[in-house]
Design a protein around this motif. Sequence first.
Motif, PDB file in Angstrom:
ATOM      1  N   LEU A  71       0.757  -1.538   0.203  1.00 47.14           N
ATOM      2  CA  LEU A  71      -0.250   0.071   0.039  1.00 47.14           C
ATOM      3  C   LEU A  71       0.409   1.344  -0.097  1.00 47.14           C
ATOM      4  O   LEU A  71       0.678   2.049  -0.255  1.00 47.14           O
ATOM      5  N   ASP A  72       1.517   1.354   0.924  1.00 48.47           N
ATOM      6  CA  ASP A  72       2.499   2.424   0.930  1.00 48.47           C
ATOM      7  C   ASP A  72       3.539   2.813  -0.814  1.00 48.47           C
ATOM      8  O   ASP A  72       3.801   3.636  -1.019  1.00 48.47           O
ATOM      9  N   ALA A  73       3.938   1.790  -1.464  1.00 50.37           N
ATOM     10  CA  ALA A  73       4.574   1.536  -2.996  1.00 50.37           C
ATOM     11  C   ALA A  73       3.352   2.194  -3.942  1.00 50.37           C
ATOM     12  O   ALA A  73       3.367   3.402  -4.481  1.00 50.37           O
ATOM     13  N   LEU A  74       1.918   1.819  -3.374  1.00 47.28           N
ATOM     14  CA  LEU A  74       0.632   2.300  -4.800  1.00 47.28           C
ATOM     15  C   LEU A  74       0.724   4.058  -4.224  1.00 47.28           C
ATOM     16  O   LEU A  74       0.382   4.587  -5.576  1.00 47.28           O
ATOM     17  N   LEU A  75       0.393   4.262  -2.424  1.00 46.44           N
ATOM     18  CA  LEU A  75       0.737   5.880  -2.791  1.00 46.44           C
ATOM     19  C   LEU A  75       1.954   6.148  -3.283  1.00 46.44           C
ATOM     20  O   LEU A  75       2.205   7.691  -3.328  1.00 46.44           O
ATOM     21  N   ALA A  76       3.193   6.015  -2.255  1.00 47.97           N
ATOM     22  CA  ALA A  76       3.926   6.590  -3.148  1.00 47.97           C
ATOM     23  C   ALA A  76       4.417   6.411  -4.523  1.00 47.97           C
ATOM     24  O   ALA A  76       5.940   7.444  -5.082  1.00 47.97           O
ATOM     25  N   ASN A  77       3.387   6.290  -5.627  1.00 48.97           N
ATOM     26  CA  ASN A  77       3.890   5.753  -7.100  1.00 48.97           C
ATOM     27  C   ASN A  77       2.140   5.908  -7.840  1.00 48.97           C
ATOM     28  O   ASN A  77       2.049   5.371  -8.221  1.00 48.97           O
ATOM     29  N   PRO A  78       1.734   7.391  -8.188  1.00 52.45           N
ATOM     30  CA  PRO A  78       0.460   7.165  -8.907  1.00 52.45           C
ATOM     31  C   PRO A  78       1.185   7.257  -9.597  1.00 52.45           C
ATOM     32  O   PRO A  78       2.300   7.045 -10.530  1.00 52.45           O
ATOM     33  N   PRO A  79       0.093   7.330 -10.785  1.00 52.74           N
ATOM     34  CA  PRO A  79      -0.334   6.681 -12.450  1.00 52.74           C
ATOM     35  C   PRO A  79       1.256   7.271 -12.883  1.00 52.74           C
ATOM     36  O   PRO A  79       1.194   8.895 -12.269  1.00 52.74           O
ATOM     37  N   ALA A  80       1.524   7.296 -14.134  1.00 51.18           N
ATOM     38  CA  ALA A  80       2.998   8.329 -14.009  1.00 51.18           C
ATOM     39  C   ALA A  80       2.410   9.527 -15.387  1.00 51.18           C
ATOM     40  O   ALA A  80       2.743  10.252 -15.402  1.00 51.18           O
TER      41      ALA A  80
END
Length: 373
Positions: free
Chosen positions: A91-100
Amino acid sequence: MPQLPPVTQEHAARLDFLEGLRLYNYRRHVQSVLDAYDREVGTVRPQTMASAGERIKGQTLYRFAAAIQHHAQTMGWATAADSLRAHADELDALLANPPAAPIGCLRLDDSIGLPGYYTENDEAGLNDIHLMPGGYWRESLVGPIYERGGALYRTVWRVGYTASPSPALIEFAKGAPAVNYRRILDVGCSFGGSTMAFRAAYPNAEKVVGLDLSAPALRWAHVSAEERGLAITYEQGDATGMGHADSSFDLVTGFLLAHEVTVGVLEKILAEAYRVLRPGGHIRFLDLPPFSALAPEVAFLQSFDNDGNGEKFWNEFLSLDFKATLRGAGFVNVADGPLDYDEQTYAGTAALMRTGEFRPENRWVTEGDKPGG
């Protein structure tokens, strides 16, 4: 909304139990409290919230129902957080890497100072807003936790927090005067459900902005809006100093914001809203009804949130003449009343009675216009 990790059988059982416990408490215990109150007072009805409260708070069942609500709330947040703990890195990775290639925008401000009223309970080890440890600002996964735990609060945990209020919020958004709103500002947007509703209601708006103090909440809001294909700019900022030019918005709105701040802070927010609205622009809030609009016994039950659910400014706001406050900020054509939206599955107003955010008496709209235009 982003897909949350699946719950284990154990966590699902806990969440189902807590949802059922809340519903039983609302439908049986609280209703029995009101029935006993009616029998006791008969036709000589108390005329004030205080006098009605004196009759109700002496009931053992009232104290029992209040304790169930309080502890179910703390257990709900703990269960929601625990159900996500094994997936924290994901989940942290999802929030730290929003759509390009986002269609919207996320603007965070690391230099922003969070005001004391917003953080002091957590820092003092007291009840946080809604009894959630860390409030809206300290926990990086507050968005996913609210998506699951906030939905449990509404007794729709299998639906989700951001999804569950959308129809009523869209109705609220569409209720603004029929004008071509090009630029819309949603203050205190938290997880972005209200901002998304305004974008959905006004798809041709040039710009829709959600403003909030919490970076973790805004990260979740941004990811949620992108998943839904909604072009929204989410900004971290303080609504007492919005950082936008004078007369730069056609519509300013706030959902369940006004009762989360002191009256002094609310007055500053209204002054800023007045400044950033163009002449003839509209302001529109959806919050809870004032105590004066409720029967005394219902007002007393609604006041539970102040001390029983971490809502430390609740009673102050619901005792306020909000229309007069808007007029004092310079707004005209000020009006208020319940949102006309029927949703039979919800019942109750205060957390002690609530099976969801929305009831006719719980969808209270207050609105006005900036003169000119």
